[in-house]
Enzyme design. Sequence first.
Site, PDB file in Angstrom:
ATOM      1  N   GLY A  15    -102.414  71.642  -2.342  1.00  0.00           N
ATOM      2  CA  GLY A  15    -100.952  71.223  -2.132  1.00  0.00           C
ATOM      3  C   GLY A  15    -100.393  70.488  -3.182  1.00  0.00           C
ATOM      4  N   GLY A  17     -97.103  67.202  -4.192  1.00  0.00           N
ATOM      5  CA  GLY A  17     -96.280  66.254  -3.607  1.00  0.00           C
ATOM      6  C   GLY A  17     -95.310  65.904  -4.728  1.00  0.00           C
ATOM      7  CG  MET A  19     -96.520  59.978  -5.637  1.00  0.00           C
ATOM      8  SD  MET A  19     -95.299  59.490  -7.028  1.00  0.00           S
ATOM      9  CE  MET A  19     -96.637  58.669  -8.337  1.00  0.00           C
ATOM     10  CG  ASP A 134     -98.087  56.042   1.314  1.00  0.00           C
ATOM     11  OD1 ASP A 134     -97.059  55.692   1.900  1.00  0.00           O
ATOM     12  OD2 ASP A 134     -97.978  56.855   0.546  1.00  0.00           O
TER      13      ASP A 134
END
Length: 436
Positions: A15, A17, A19, A134
């Site tokens: 995957g 994202g 970042m 987070d």
Amino acid sequence: MRTVADRYVLLDRLGSGAMGVVWRARDGLLEREVAIKQLLLPDLAPRQVEEACQRAMREGRIAARLHHPNAIGVFDVVIEDGRPCLVMEYLPSRSLSEVLKERGTLPAEEAARIGAQVVAALAAAHAAGIVHRDIKPGNVLIGHDGAVKITDFGISRSADDVSVTRTGAVSGTLNYLAPELARGADPDPAADMFSLGATIYAMTEGQPPFGRAENDFGLLYKISTGQVVPPTRSGPLTPLLTRLLAIEPADRPTAAAVTGELAALADTRRRRTGVLAAAVVAAVLVAAVLTASFVLDRDRTTTASGTGSTTQSAPPQSKVFTTADVTAFIEQHFAKLPGDTAGARQDWVPEFRPAEAGDDQFWKQWEAVGVYGEPVVSSTSSQDDRFAVELDLTLREQGAAARGAPQHEVTFARHRLDLVVREGALLIAHSRDVTP
């Protein structure tokens, strides 16, 4: 195949994202599968890239100190092509955010089970002086075997922190941010606890606690002022969510304090299953006893008939309803509303059943209905066939969620219900609003 740090062979991409990119890889030295997260450093000057790499290495060493069954282990941090790469434990899994996209909401007991495992890892992290910073559904992994683990202890924000300093902007996920962080405070364990509460809230309510906002600036304002939409669908989790989502950090419970509470709530389903199984076994035993009694009574009657006398068996006793039975009945009744008004009306005694048109019109004004806290149940007869129930309801107006409704658009109402037992079933005989 590409190799990182002359040791880790990248197998496939799991995957990506804003970042970074996550890969499944093979550790050629230890012969095991790992996950590698390559951090992205978009549009940073060389000095800032160096700072980000140093921060990633430092936080990688900190995260590697944590060893807990509910936290993804950190094995190594390496620099490849000028970018930090985090080498972690590989868990075949789906993220909680993916689960919520598919299912929408989760039952309170399931949310408590997931939350209990997350908070157990947070308690260990906080005890070791580590702040996650987070916590959100995207960083909660649900293993194929049901195990729950949190990932990304601060590492995913290392480059982001540099970017914030450089531009003065805030990036990343805001929906789970604690109010004090939106006001510029440094992350601490209390901020993690708010984010935990926001994550559990999303599981049971189907959206983050601040609702929806058209832009980040509007959302930041709602976060900084603590405009949490009161939960209406979280059932027994509601009191805990209220404490976790307190605007003041000092008012939130610690991870250690919450661990046992969530574990107890998660255990409710197992206890109910155990009670059900015990009830089935008891029913079988009772049936066997009744059958044996019937045979004995029949034999006694047959024997006695020769002497001109008969023996009558006692009539069966009716079910005795407990407080738990009444509470479960009330919860299932309001769970039908506002969507299934016809089904909810069947919970009333026929002679006092609400008129269809007026009842439907009343419930159509509400988007969501929930029982707040635990109903207070008392018996009003010596035979335990009549009960009085007082409870608090939360009522959200139609369209409130789409508008990102502020707190005042959710109504709190106190109700009293009178219940009776008819033909072995609980039914509502009367309902009235007793809001002060």
